[in-house]
Design a protein around this motif. Structure first.
Motif, PDB file in Angstrom:
ATOM      1  N   VAL A   1       7.818 -11.186 -10.158  1.00 16.23           N
ATOM      2  CA  VAL A   1       6.607 -11.365 -10.955  1.00 16.23           C
ATOM      3  C   VAL A   1       5.381 -10.855 -10.199  1.00 16.23           C
ATOM      4  O   VAL A   1       4.454 -10.300 -10.790  1.00 16.23           O
ATOM      5  N   PHE A   2       5.378 -11.040  -8.888  1.00 19.01           N
ATOM      6  CA  PHE A   2       4.191 -10.723  -8.094  1.00 19.01           C
ATOM      7  C   PHE A   2       4.322  -9.421  -7.310  1.00 19.01           C
ATOM      8  O   PHE A   2       3.434  -9.099  -6.512  1.00 19.01           O
ATOM      9  N   ARG A   3       5.399  -8.689  -7.544  1.00 18.04           N
ATOM     10  CA  ARG A   3       5.599  -7.463  -6.768  1.00 18.04           C
ATOM     11  C   ARG A   3       4.418  -6.499  -6.922  1.00 18.04           C
ATOM     12  O   ARG A   3       3.940  -5.921  -5.942  1.00 18.04           O
ATOM     13  N   ARG A   4       3.961  -6.304  -8.149  1.00 18.10           N
ATOM     14  CA  ARG A   4       2.896  -5.320  -8.390  1.00 18.10           C
ATOM     15  C   ARG A   4       1.612  -5.651  -7.633  1.00 18.10           C
ATOM     16  O   ARG A   4       0.971  -4.764  -7.077  1.00 18.10           O
ATOM     17  N   VAL A   5       1.219  -6.925  -7.625  1.00 16.36           N
ATOM     18  CA  VAL A   5      -0.029  -7.263  -6.935  1.00 16.36           C
ATOM     19  C   VAL A   5       0.144  -7.201  -5.417  1.00 16.36           C
ATOM     20  O   VAL A   5      -0.770  -6.797  -4.693  1.00 16.36           O
ATOM     21  N   PHE A   6       1.332  -7.599  -4.940  1.00 14.24           N
ATOM     22  CA  PHE A   6       1.559  -7.556  -3.495  1.00 14.24           C
ATOM     23  C   PHE A   6       1.623  -6.119  -2.975  1.00 14.24           C
ATOM     24  O   PHE A   6       1.131  -5.817  -1.884  1.00 14.24           O
ATOM     25  N   GLU A   7       2.228  -5.238  -3.743  1.00 12.19           N
ATOM     26  CA  GLU A   7       2.415  -3.865  -3.274  1.00 12.19           C
ATOM     27  C   GLU A   7       1.259  -2.943  -3.660  1.00 12.19           C
ATOM     28  O   GLU A   7       1.250  -1.775  -3.281  1.00 12.19           O
ATOM     29  N   ASN A   8       0.260  -3.473  -4.374  1.00 14.96           N
ATOM     30  CA  ASN A   8      -0.902  -2.684  -4.763  1.00 14.96           C
ATOM     31  C   ASN A   8      -1.905  -2.636  -3.607  1.00 14.96           C
ATOM     32  O   ASN A   8      -2.503  -3.648  -3.246  1.00 14.96           O
ATOM     33  N   GLN A   9      -2.093  -1.460  -3.032  1.00 19.03           N
ATOM     34  CA  GLN A   9      -2.993  -1.268  -1.899  1.00 19.03           C
ATOM     35  C   GLN A   9      -4.436  -1.629  -2.257  1.00 19.03           C
ATOM     36  O   GLN A   9      -5.215  -2.055  -1.396  1.00 19.03           O
ATOM     37  N   ASP A  10      -4.821  -1.470  -3.516  1.00 19.51           N
ATOM     38  CA  ASP A  10      -6.202  -1.692  -3.938  1.00 19.51           C
ATOM     39  C   ASP A  10      -6.526  -3.162  -4.179  1.00 19.51           C
ATOM     40  O   ASP A  10      -7.687  -3.519  -4.338  1.00 19.51           O
ATOM     41  N   ILE A  11      -5.507  -4.018  -4.241  1.00 22.65           N
ATOM     42  CA  ILE A  11      -5.731  -5.454  -4.345  1.00 22.65           C
ATOM     43  C   ILE A  11      -5.601  -6.020  -2.935  1.00 22.65           C
ATOM     44  O   ILE A  11      -4.526  -6.010  -2.352  1.00 22.65           O
ATOM     45  N   ARG A  12      -6.711  -6.499  -2.394  1.00 26.20           N
ATOM     46  CA  ARG A  12      -6.762  -6.885  -0.990  1.00 26.20           C
ATOM     47  C   ARG A  12      -6.202  -8.293  -0.771  1.00 26.20           C
ATOM     48  O   ARG A  12      -6.379  -9.185  -1.609  1.00 26.20           O
ATOM     49  N   LYS A  13      -5.529  -8.443   0.372  1.00 25.75           N
ATOM     50  CA  LYS A  13      -4.896  -9.727   0.689  1.00 25.75           C
ATOM     51  C   LYS A  13      -5.515 -10.345   1.943  1.00 25.75           C
ATOM     52  O   LYS A  13      -5.829  -9.642   2.903  1.00 25.75           O
ATOM     53  N   ILE A  14      -5.655 -11.666   1.905  1.00 25.43           N
ATOM     54  CA  ILE A  14      -6.195 -12.441   3.026  1.00 25.43           C
ATOM     55  C   ILE A  14      -5.172 -13.504   3.396  1.00 25.43           C
ATOM     56  O   ILE A  14      -4.472 -14.042   2.535  1.00 25.43           O
ATOM     57  N   GLY A  15      -5.094 -13.825   4.662  1.00 23.08           N
ATOM     58  CA  GLY A  15      -4.206 -14.892   5.088  1.00 23.08           C
ATOM     59  C   GLY A  15      -4.590 -15.413   6.456  1.00 23.08           C
ATOM     60  O   GLY A  15      -5.487 -14.880   7.116  1.00 23.08           O
ATOM     61  N   HIS A  16      -3.931 -16.467   6.859  1.00 23.74           N
ATOM     62  CA  HIS A  16      -4.092 -17.013   8.207  1.00 23.74           C
ATOM     63  C   HIS A  16      -2.734 -16.874   8.883  1.00 23.74           C
ATOM     64  O   HIS A  16      -1.771 -17.521   8.493  1.00 23.74           O
TER      65      HIS A  16
END
Length: 313
Positions: free
Chosen positions: A151-166
């Motif tokens: 379900v979340f593959r597209r958002v995780f693998e989309n370079q233009d959607i930025r990810k933040i984490g600790h």
């Protein structure tokens, strides 16, 4: 020796005796000092509410708390989350596993924060997934509701959607082991905190939140405590990001973080996922050889000394 042990009573002091009288503690300064020195047990002994005249600089507004969240219980909830992520183009993630190293643990769920409230999504994989509107779901009419990681593959693998984490490297590894490659890493709050202050003893999310936001997210007794805690941590990483970035810019460390430290995260994750091939049988033989050599050297030592003793001492 007598002179050294004699109390000096004539030291000139520019202090009025009245200034040395016992007064109420300055809890604000104590809280600031204990936070800086990571005296967590001492912090817990201070009054829960700071004085109304608090001078502690906190990036969190008065009365603010982390952790407003809900658990996705339907495909509609998941679709709303995906819509919010696609609109905001940036989100924070906190992966929930059974514990331990990613290669040795199972993925249970994920906590997201994209700007409004945290959302916890249970994850399940299997061939019994049913498809609806492009979303793979399990037991929508049963508890607990869960979705396939696809379900979340597209958002995780989309370079233009930025990810933040600790410590987002662990999240990257957990997802990669499920076949989902995370790209578009924007920031890691653990790395940012380390670059700003490499001498601290801990860079856990609760310590960084306490230091930078003045909030304690450790052990809040609520319903669904694990899910709430993960959503609070995801929100904390999201809110800490601009604060840490500003501090890095002030200290001239932003380029180092952005151009060296953050791009290195997926590289290290890939290295850890791939691992190192070793010859276990050869290492076992080597271990036996080394043990035999050590025993031989020990016997020589005892012979030279004339008796046995604790060589390790």
């Amino acid at each position: 020796s007598k002179r050294l042990a004699t109390i000096v009573t004539d030291v000139p002091l520019d202090v009025d005796i009245a200034e040395l009288s016992i007064r109420s503690p300055d809890y604000d300064k104590l809280r600031q000092l204990f936070t800086e020195l990571e005296f967590r047990s001492m912090l817990k002994k201070l009054p829960e509410e700071p004085d109304s005249s608090s001078s502690i600089e906190s990036a969190a507004p008065a009365g603010f708390e982390l952790g407003e969240f809900h658990i996705a219980s339907s495909i509609s909830d998941v679709e709303k989350l995906l819509d919010e992520i696609n609109q905001s183009r940036i989100f924070s993630i906190r992966v929930h596993t059974t514990g331990g190293k990613p290669a040795e643990s199972e993925l249970i769920g994920m906590a997201f924060y994209a700007g409004s409230a945290g959302v916890y999504v249970r994850v399940k994989s299997g061939s019994d997934a049913q498809s609806l509107s492009g979303v793979l779901a399990f037991g929508e009419d049963e508890e607990p509701f869960a979705v396939d990681i696809e379900v979340f593959r597209r958002v995780f693998e989309n370079q233009d959607i930025r990810k933040i984490g600790h410590d987002i490297k662990l999240d990257i590894e957990s997802l990669a082991l499920k076949g989902v490659l995370v790209s578009g890493i924007d920031f890691d709050t653990m790395i940012g905190a380390y670059v700003l202050d490499p001498g601290r003893g801990s860079y856990s999310i609760e310590d960084v939140v306490l230091q930078r936001l003045g909030l304690d997210i450790a052990g809040q007794p609520v319903e669904n405590p694990v899910e709430k805690r993960l959503c609070a941590e995801a929100e904390a990483a999201f809110r800490l990001t601009p604060i840490l970035k500003d501090a890095l810019r002030r200290d001239g460390l932003f380029e180092l973080t952005e151009q060296v430290e953050i791009p290195l995260v997926p590289v290290l994750a890939d290295i850890e996922i791939q691992g190192i091939a070793i010859d276990k049988e050869w290492l076992a033989v080597l271990s036996e050889r080394l043990n035999a050599a050590v025993e031989q050297i020990e016997r020589r030592i005892y012979a030279e000394a004339g008796h046995e003793f604790n060589i390790g001492s």
